[in-house]
Structure formats: C-alpha cells, structure tokens
Design a protein around this motif. Structure first.
Motif: not given
Length: 279
Positions: A238-253
């Motif tokens: 769950k932590s790994s999936a959450s971190m990947q989603a967070y990094v993707s959001e950072v790159l999007h923004n």
C-alpha cells in the motif's frame, strides 16, 4: 543504571553499539513493521554487524579528516537532501496504523492461501567428496565405511566429508525446500525414507552422498502463523502504491524539462578525482 536502560547489543574492538543506536536506525517504523522486524533475528544480527563494521571504517575516515574532502562535502550535501526527501515521502505515504484491519487481513489470507503454501522440505545431511585426483578412491573408502556401519554416517561425515562447514555438524545441511535442491539430488529424495542413505550423486563439483534426516510434507500455515508477515507485506504494498501515485502527481503538477545538449556534455565537464585515499 545507564547500561541497563541502554544495553550494548554488539561490539568490535573498543567500539560498542547500544540498543538506542540500533533503534534510531529504524527511523519511524510503525508498530506492525517493528513487530515483524523483532521476529526476524537473522536480519537484526546482520544489521548490527553491518553497523559495527561501518563504525570501524568511519573512525578511520574521521581520523584522516575525510569529511573535509571536497568530494565528500558535496556527497554529504546530496545525501542529506536525498535522505530528507525520502524520509518525507515515506512518512507522507505511510498507511495508518489501523491498516490492514482484521477483516482485510483475513480476506488477503483466504485469497492468497495457494501462494502461502510451503512446499515439501527435506532435512538433509551429506558426505561430500570433491572432484579431483583420487576422488573415486576416496569415494569407495567412504562407501565401504558406510556399508560396514551405516549408523556411523555422522562420524564418517565428520572425518571424511570435504565440505567443512557441514562436516562440523555431522554432515547436516539443514532444511531445504524442493526448489532449493539441485535436480539431480532431488530426483533421489522421494525414493528415500527417513534415515536412508542415497547412492553417490555426481555433480559438477564432486560427489554427494545424502542422508534424509526428516521430511516435512507441503502445508499451508494457519492464519496466526503468518498474520504479522502478511500485515507487513500489505502495508509495504500500500505504501509503495501510494508513493508511486504521489510521485506521478508531483510530475504532473511540475513537468520536468531536460536540456539534452547540456546533459550529453555533463560528464565531459565533470572534474576527475584521481587522488584516491590519502595514506
């Protein structure tokens, strides 16, 4: 009193490692992760050994003022920044302590029962004769000893096996799962009963004579046996999936722009460090 509240868990020479220092290396582990680590004594042992060796090297480096080297100063800066960002990212995406719930754990256990099944395992002992000049003569001598007194396998292993580590334990290798055993040896095992001795098996490194000390049939651990490990795995996923989603959001923004021309010349302009370690 201080030693009782913060005992020494390991030492190397005059360097000691205290309990509080090992705990500090864990960062901010949650209770589930701490419980899982507490049960893994092999990992804890390895960690303590690694930290002690690091202390010895650090002491020598500090004596030579290695932290003042320009390359080290730059490395410390980048390492510090990476550690802060990594720690922040992990803390931000750490699952709540309530995850997984009891219901989620039991559902994961039921859905993953097949993957949790432990395959057939064998507790083995061996007598090893290395592939070298005179090997066949020694192999015959071993076989003759076993033929005369089959019950003396442990003694023959101690005296004649050329794999010293197992020889010191009466030839015992320990428990091995089927997939950990070489096919040539595994093919012999189902035909052998407990305490039976195999014919010599020839591998690339030499001859192996096996004794089956015990057999454990395939089984699926009950829920309570894997509860902690399962919870830790689910939290990590769950932590790994959450971190990947967070990094993707950072790159999007914050879209990344790369200067490919400057990048291609990056190493050409980098200063070299041929000085090496100062004596």
């Amino acid at each position: 009193m201080a030693e009782e509240s913060d005992p020494v868990v390991g030492s190397i020479g005059d360097i000691e490692l205290h309990q509080s220092e090992v705990l500090a290396s864990f960062g901010t582990l949650g209770s589930v992760d701490r419980e899982a680590l507490a049960r893994d004594t092999a990992t804890l042992n390895k960690l303590v050994r690694s930290m002690l060796v690091q202390r010895v090297i650090l002491k020598e480096a500090l004596e030579k003022k290695w932290e003042e080297e320009p390359g080290t100063v730059a490395l410390l800066k980048s390492t510090r920044e990476a550690a802060i960002a990594d720690s922040y990212l992990k803390a931000l995406n750490r699952p709540p302590e309530s995850y997984p719930s009891e219901a989620e754990l039991r559902t994961a256990y039921e859905n993953g029962r097949a993957a949790l099944t432990v395959p057939r395992s064998f507790r083995l002992a061996q007598i090893y004769v290395a592939e070298e000049t005179g090997a066949e003569k020694k192999l015959k001598a071993v076989q003759q000893r076993l033929k005369e007194k089959p019950a003396s396998f442990a003694q023959v292993a101690r005296e004649m096996s050329e794999e010293k580590e197992s020889a010191s334990r009466d030839g015992e290798i320990g428990w091995l799962k089927e997939q950990q055993i070489q096919p040539e040896i595994l093919a012999q095992l189902p035909q052998l009963k407990v305490n039976a001795i195999s014919a010599p098996v020839r591998l690339k490194d030499g001859w192996h004579i096996l004794k089956v000390l015990d057999v454990r049939e395939p089984f699926t651990p009950i829920f309570d046996q894997v509860r902690v490990q399962l919870a830790q795995r689910m939290r990590n996923e769950k932590s790994s999936a959450s971190m990947q989603a967070y990094v993707s959001e950072v790159l999007h923004n914050h879209p990344v722009a790369i200067n490919e021309v400057a990048l291609s010349k990056l190493l050409q302009n980098a200063p070299s460090n041929d000085a090496g370690v100062k004596p």
